[in-house]
Design an enzyme around this catalytic site. Sequence first.
Site, PDB file in Angstrom:
ATOM      1  N   HIS A   1       0.869  -1.175   0.000  1.00  0.00           N
ATOM      2  CA  HIS A   1       0.000   0.000   0.000  1.00  0.00           C
ATOM      3  C   HIS A   1       0.902   1.220   0.000  1.00  0.00           C
ATOM      4  CE1 HIS A   1      -3.213   2.749   0.523  1.00  0.00           C
ATOM      5  NE2 HIS A   1      -2.815   3.127   1.735  1.00  0.00           N
TER       6      HIS A   1
ATOM      7  N   ASP B   1      -7.920   2.134   1.654  1.00  0.00           N
ATOM      8  CA  ASP B   1      -7.787   2.936   2.871  1.00  0.00           C
ATOM      9  C   ASP B   1      -8.487   4.272   2.746  1.00  0.00           C
ATOM     10  OD1 ASP B   1      -7.029   3.439   5.448  1.00  0.00           O
ATOM     11  OD2 ASP B   1      -5.004   4.084   4.972  1.00  0.00           O
TER      12      ASP B   1
ATOM     13  N   ASP C   1       1.408   4.919   0.072  1.00  0.00           N
ATOM     14  CA  ASP C   1       1.136   6.335   0.296  1.00  0.00           C
ATOM     15  C   ASP C   1       2.331   7.109  -0.257  1.00  0.00           C
ATOM     16  OD1 ASP C   1      -1.267   5.939   2.041  1.00  0.00           O
ATOM     17  OD2 ASP C   1       0.211   4.944   3.304  1.00  0.00           O
TER      18      ASP C   1
ATOM     19  N   HIS D   1      -5.267  10.055   0.061  1.00  0.00           N
ATOM     20  CA  HIS D   1      -5.942  10.324   1.330  1.00  0.00           C
ATOM     21  C   HIS D   1      -5.027  10.959   2.374  1.00  0.00           C
ATOM     22  CE1 HIS D   1      -4.776   6.047   0.966  1.00  0.00           C
ATOM     23  NE2 HIS D   1      -4.268   6.208   2.170  1.00  0.00           N
TER      24      HIS D   1
END
Length: 927
Positions: free
Chosen positions: A14, A126, A16, A353
Amino acid sequence: MTNKKTAHIISHTHWDREWYMPYEYHHMLLIELMDRLLDTLDQDPEYRYFHLDGQTIIREDYLQVRPEQRERLDHYIREGRIHFGPWYVLQDEFLTSGEANLRNLLIGHMDAKPFGIISKTGYFPDSFGNMGQAPQILQQAGITNAIFGRGVKPTGFNNTVGEMDSYESPYSEMIWRSPDGSEVLGVLFANWYCNGMEVPADPALAKAYWDKNLADAEKFASTPHLLFMNGCDHQPIQTDLSQAIQTASSLYPDVEFVHSNFDQYLKALEDNLPGDLVTVEGELRSQHTDGWGTLVNTASSRVYLKQLNQAGQTLLEKVAEPLAAFAKLAGLQAYPHHLLTYAWKTLMQNHPHDSICGCSVDEVHREMVTRFAKSSQMAEAIAAQSAGALAEAIDVAGVAAWGEAPVPFTVFNTSGWSRTGTITVELITVKKYFPEGPTPQSLARELGQEPLGSFKVMDEEGKVYPATLEDLGVHFGYELPKDRFRQPYMARKVRVTFPATEVAALGYRTYALVAGVPDTAAAVLDAVKVQGNTMENAKLSVAVADNGTVTVTDKASGAVYAGLNAYENTGDIGNEYVYRQPEGEAALTTEGLQAEITWVEQSPYRAVVETVLRWEIPASADETFLTEKREMVPFTERQAKRAAQMVPLVLTTRYTLEAGSGMLQVRTSFDNLAKDHRLRALFPTGLDSDHHYADSVFEVARRSNKPATEWVNPSNAQHQQVFASVADGVNGLAIANKGLNEYEVLLDGKNTIAVTLLRSSSELGDWGVFETPEAQCLGAQSVEYAIIPYTGDGAVSGAYAQAYQYQIPWTVVQTQGPASRVAAVSSNGQNPDRVTLPVSGQWLSWNSNASPLTFSTLKFAEETGDLVVRWYNLGAEATELKAHPSFEAVAAYESDVLERRGTKLDADDQKVDGYKIITQVYQLEKK
């Protein structure tokens, strides 16, 4: 259907792009991860697949540093071993507009198109809540599933799992339905997206690992197919996974362990689903939880980012794109797909996000401000060039009413509704070039000595409008012709403010400054009147109270809304993710203060009154807060209070009422000197209702005022896009905003809408100690919002349309018509006289009055060259769309969110089902 258990192990990371470290720190780790991934795929044929986190930007970020690896990376994407797309970035859904969400999906598909393969996994691992229209959007894109990590289970801040009977669904699989009835198979990461990370290859460790993880997955699975996500946030790939799978297979002969991918896993699920899956509907916002883990307060973290984002995405989707489309339709220039894609991608790099939510370290958000500027500068340049090309083509020579030397200018309305409002524009009354002539200094003196003259604002029919003209003196300027060197000049400028009325939707109207008009008073259809501390037009009466609040009366219904726009201040001992008011603290308000009230403007078309409130609030949290942060005391257990020291907070508010307007505009400015606090504006509606409405993504969502029984958080803040509204079935009050994405409807007996204007926090929160002093948002702040009373349905009454228009800026350009043009070329380098436009016009009309339909976008599709127009139905009932283009089209087709041609339309009228997102495309040329 099979009863044998299958463990689907899906390798991923994941990613980010930026979060608890700046972007380039994460970027370096990404390069290392991708290098190792490619090496592993080369060396280990049993390492079959890798899911690239659903976002195509990872490829861009990697090749930016490692362009020599392009062929190697692209080979594995084409081969299907690296699963690519469908998004460009993993966005926060509620803090990005509907069109931004669609551009994200569209650009992700465009990025994947050259490979002939794209992941059709609706991936939301997420997102801080999931938009209610996601199933409809996914279905229109040919995606039949949604994989998500939040929204329907009682997940704590650290992703703890509650008991099964407290779930909205007993399984991790469910049907997710949009308001229009579209459905997808929903799969919840019930044990989060790291439940298969770091699988042991050692038999003893593997036994303990799988005994626990198999049981955890079976607890929620509806089929024997169990999902294990082999990776986590920034997780390096597991290079010994093949060996670990062999170990697991030998330990558990009754379980088939497969290095899988989402395509295989979802196919197995669909073949084995039971008949008792629960259907969850609409928004997934963790409504049935304790309320602490929704992360909704990211909507108020670093409000300045939300304001920049709202302005940037509105500029792209509601100004630059339609203006570029108008210019293309007029035959003046090509549609700049490449430039718009660049601007959108730059903007969307701020949409992940942890970026747009304002919950990263300070360095991340500093870089975001630059990205917002870059995207907006490109959008502004596209809009200016398109509007300039249009203005050059407008034939102003034949307007007899304007005499011989008018100063014409064109007002473009890029919204979907006819529009009236006050316009301010700077115009050149005379200019002189100086490349080969007199010096700039002599030109400036010469122009400055000339009398300005007396001008009136007039439309093409000779109607004179009341206006305010301000002499701005002499200024430098320049032109950039397409066929020669820059042309600098000195010019005499004026600033003109006047009321533009009924400018056609998706159209324009041209006015002119005209000299020599008799000095008679110009009539205003609905003049604004001021008496004492009250201003009114034909629709509203606004009285300013001594404490700076306003009482707004809706003249049509007689409904009175008193005490609007008091300010509330509370402490905040939470973090960038979560607001937490100190235990036992009473909120401070301005209701008992005395305001300084001054009239700033009183004209027939606009009245502006200013109030100044001089307040004192606590300077920060007390010393206990510093200790609790250092020791990582959970925010729910903190005992800190506010400090005894006080600092001033001076709130300067301007209320603006325009002629013909049904809304009161508000602008509040202040210098924030305090830390660890929240500032809100309060709007007591006094309307009796147990629910309210909030503008969301392609819908106006109906939400309960009272949270579910599981909710224990004292705050029940919510996300909004353009407005929040309370209505009792007869009357309603909507509060629109510009980039203020958090509100709450208070259970105070008045159904008060509380809009967050500022939240100051000092740490990131989550899993470590990360100081974020810039999240305190110290210094000058300015916020804008509007009060809109209405009767009946908010959509049909036009109240919601006012709110949507409130966010969209006017575009005004000085017009150099064919008869008076200085430069002999248009913005595309062609002979400008080849195209002539009328003084006023409209490219597309539709039945916007008293309609539940909302206009969304007008642009061109890159792949087909078709014109794309989109609306959505805010109502539950089917309605009719009657769209009438003024341009020639070969054919019109139903379309979808990916802008593909569907069924050919035989008529302009089209039925639109309740809550439907409808896209039409117009084929302009035969191929």
